[in-house]
Design a protein around this motif. Structure first.
Motif, PDB file in Angstrom:
ATOM      1  N   LEU A   1      12.165 -17.540  14.342  1.00 29.66           N
ATOM      2  CA  LEU A   1      12.016 -18.499  13.264  1.00 29.66           C
ATOM      3  C   LEU A   1      12.094 -17.744  11.938  1.00 29.66           C
ATOM      4  O   LEU A   1      11.480 -16.697  11.774  1.00 29.66           O
ATOM      5  N   ARG A   2      12.891 -18.288  11.008  1.00 32.94           N
ATOM      6  CA  ARG A   2      12.992 -17.641   9.699  1.00 32.94           C
ATOM      7  C   ARG A   2      13.023 -18.698   8.604  1.00 32.94           C
ATOM      8  O   ARG A   2      13.455 -19.825   8.821  1.00 32.94           O
ATOM      9  N   VAL A   3      12.566 -18.297   7.430  1.00 35.10           N
ATOM     10  CA  VAL A   3      12.545 -19.179   6.273  1.00 35.10           C
ATOM     11  C   VAL A   3      13.915 -19.123   5.602  1.00 35.10           C
ATOM     12  O   VAL A   3      14.410 -18.050   5.271  1.00 35.10           O
ATOM     13  N   VAL A   4      14.538 -20.296   5.418  1.00 40.66           N
ATOM     14  CA  VAL A   4      15.855 -20.370   4.816  1.00 40.66           C
ATOM     15  C   VAL A   4      15.757 -20.726   3.341  1.00 40.66           C
ATOM     16  O   VAL A   4      16.471 -20.181   2.506  1.00 40.66           O
ATOM     17  N   ASP A   5      14.854 -21.656   3.000  1.00 42.05           N
ATOM     18  CA  ASP A   5      14.767 -22.160   1.638  1.00 42.05           C
ATOM     19  C   ASP A   5      13.331 -22.600   1.351  1.00 42.05           C
ATOM     20  O   ASP A   5      12.655 -23.128   2.226  1.00 42.05           O
ATOM     21  N   VAL A   6      12.897 -22.362   0.126  1.00 36.16           N
ATOM     22  CA  VAL A   6      11.578 -22.831  -0.310  1.00 36.16           C
ATOM     23  C   VAL A   6      11.773 -23.616  -1.599  1.00 36.16           C
ATOM     24  O   VAL A   6      12.340 -23.107  -2.557  1.00 36.16           O
ATOM     25  N   ASN A   7      11.299 -24.868  -1.609  1.00 38.38           N
ATOM     26  CA  ASN A   7      11.381 -25.722  -2.782  1.00 38.38           C
ATOM     27  C   ASN A   7       9.941 -25.980  -3.248  1.00 38.38           C
ATOM     28  O   ASN A   7       9.248 -26.830  -2.702  1.00 38.38           O
ATOM     29  N   TYR A   8       9.488 -25.218  -4.249  1.00 37.86           N
ATOM     30  CA  TYR A   8       8.109 -25.330  -4.731  1.00 37.86           C
ATOM     31  C   TYR A   8       7.850 -26.671  -5.409  1.00 37.86           C
ATOM     32  O   TYR A   8       6.762 -27.219  -5.310  1.00 37.86           O
ATOM     33  N   ALA A   9       8.867 -27.220  -6.090  1.00 38.26           N
ATOM     34  CA  ALA A   9       8.697 -28.490  -6.807  1.00 38.26           C
ATOM     35  C   ALA A   9       8.383 -29.636  -5.833  1.00 38.26           C
ATOM     36  O   ALA A   9       7.540 -30.479  -6.107  1.00 38.26           O
ATOM     37  N   LYS A  10       9.040 -29.653  -4.705  1.00 34.79           N
ATOM     38  CA  LYS A  10       8.816 -30.722  -3.721  1.00 34.79           C
ATOM     39  C   LYS A  10       7.803 -30.326  -2.650  1.00 34.79           C
ATOM     40  O   LYS A  10       7.404 -31.161  -1.845  1.00 34.79           O
ATOM     41  N   GLY A  11       7.440 -29.050  -2.619  1.00 31.85           N
ATOM     42  CA  GLY A  11       6.515 -28.571  -1.597  1.00 31.85           C
ATOM     43  C   GLY A  11       7.148 -28.516  -0.213  1.00 31.85           C
ATOM     44  O   GLY A  11       6.484 -28.763   0.792  1.00 31.85           O
ATOM     45  N   GLU A  12       8.451 -28.196  -0.164  1.00 31.28           N
ATOM     46  CA  GLU A  12       9.177 -28.156   1.102  1.00 31.28           C
ATOM     47  C   GLU A  12       9.587 -26.737   1.457  1.00 31.28           C
ATOM     48  O   GLU A  12       9.858 -25.921   0.583  1.00 31.28           O
ATOM     49  N   VAL A  13       9.639 -26.477   2.773  1.00 25.18           N
ATOM     50  CA  VAL A  13      10.096 -25.187   3.286  1.00 25.18           C
ATOM     51  C   VAL A  13      11.172 -25.464   4.332  1.00 25.18           C
ATOM     52  O   VAL A  13      10.960 -26.258   5.249  1.00 25.18           O
ATOM     53  N   GLY A  14      12.336 -24.829   4.196  1.00 26.00           N
ATOM     54  CA  GLY A  14      13.420 -24.963   5.172  1.00 26.00           C
ATOM     55  C   GLY A  14      13.345 -23.819   6.165  1.00 26.00           C
ATOM     56  O   GLY A  14      13.282 -22.655   5.783  1.00 26.00           O
ATOM     57  N   LEU A  15      13.352 -24.153   7.449  1.00 26.70           N
ATOM     58  CA  LEU A  15      13.248 -23.155   8.517  1.00 26.70           C
ATOM     59  C   LEU A  15      14.483 -23.212   9.408  1.00 26.70           C
ATOM     60  O   LEU A  15      15.143 -24.242   9.513  1.00 26.70           O
ATOM     61  N   SER A  16      14.768 -22.104  10.089  1.00 27.68           N
ATOM     62  CA  SER A  16      15.899 -22.043  11.002  1.00 27.68           C
ATOM     63  C   SER A  16      15.530 -21.224  12.226  1.00 27.68           C
ATOM     64  O   SER A  16      14.810 -20.229  12.126  1.00 27.68           O
ATOM     65  N   LEU A  17      16.027 -21.656  13.363  1.00 26.48           N
ATOM     66  CA  LEU A  17      15.823 -20.908  14.605  1.00 26.48           C
ATOM     67  C   LEU A  17      16.948 -19.896  14.835  1.00 26.48           C
ATOM     68  O   LEU A  17      16.805 -18.999  15.652  1.00 26.48           O
ATOM     69  N   ARG A  18      18.054 -20.062  14.123  1.00 28.89           N
ATOM     70  CA  ARG A  18      19.186 -19.154  14.266  1.00 28.89           C
ATOM     71  C   ARG A  18      18.915 -17.825  13.599  1.00 28.89           C
ATOM     72  O   ARG A  18      18.258 -17.752  12.563  1.00 28.89           O
ATOM     73  N   SER A  19      19.513 -16.768  14.170  1.00 29.57           N
ATOM     74  CA  SER A  19      19.420 -15.470  13.505  1.00 29.57           C
ATOM     75  C   SER A  19      20.449 -15.444  12.383  1.00 29.57           C
ATOM     76  O   SER A  19      21.477 -16.122  12.454  1.00 29.57           O
TER      77      SER A  19
END
Length: 129
Positions: free
Chosen positions: A1-19
């Motif tokens: 699992l890795r973090v792809v994107d973090v959007n602080y304004a919306k409080g969202e975190v994008g995650l990916s299972l792919r390497s």
């Protein structure tokens, strides 16, 4: 699992299972005459494209697949097949690579024939004009 994107304004975190995809080498890292192993990525009527690990795939022209006449590329190659090729030409400005499956002597013979045909064509044009 890795973090792809973090959007602080919306409080969202994008995650990916792919390497993460490995970085591709620039075309300029290849040299004419270099022998590499690549995977056929596409077949076209005029040859095949071979993934040699660079940002651009190398063109394997139909005349450079076999010393015998090749009428149908799919008779000699399949998409996904691993092939050993020799780099003929690298154009870093345009991002193009040309390669061959033929032995070096066969390639030199084809190049000589092509140059002689071009020379004869120019002489014919001069005689006509």
């Amino acid at each position: 699992l890795r973090v792809v994107d973090v959007n602080y304004a919306k409080g969202e975190v994008g995650l990916s299972l792919r390497s993460p995809r490995p970085k591709r080498a620039p075309v300029s890292s290849l040299r004419a005459g270099q022998e590499v192993r690549g995977r056929v990525s596409a077949l076209v009527p005029y040859g095949a494209f071979v993934d040699v690990g660079c940002k651009s795939n190398a063109l394997l022209h139909v005349s450079r697949i076999s010393a015998d006449k090749v009428t149908d590329v799919s008779d000699h190659l399949e998409v996904g097949e691993w092939v050993d090729v020799r780099i003929l030409d690298v154009d870093a400005e345009r991002g193009t690579v040309a390669c061959s499956m033929l032995e070096k002597k066969a390639d030199e013979y084809l190049d000589r024939r092509r140059k002689n045909r071009m020379r004869k064509k120019k002489l014919d044009e001069v005689k006509e004009g």
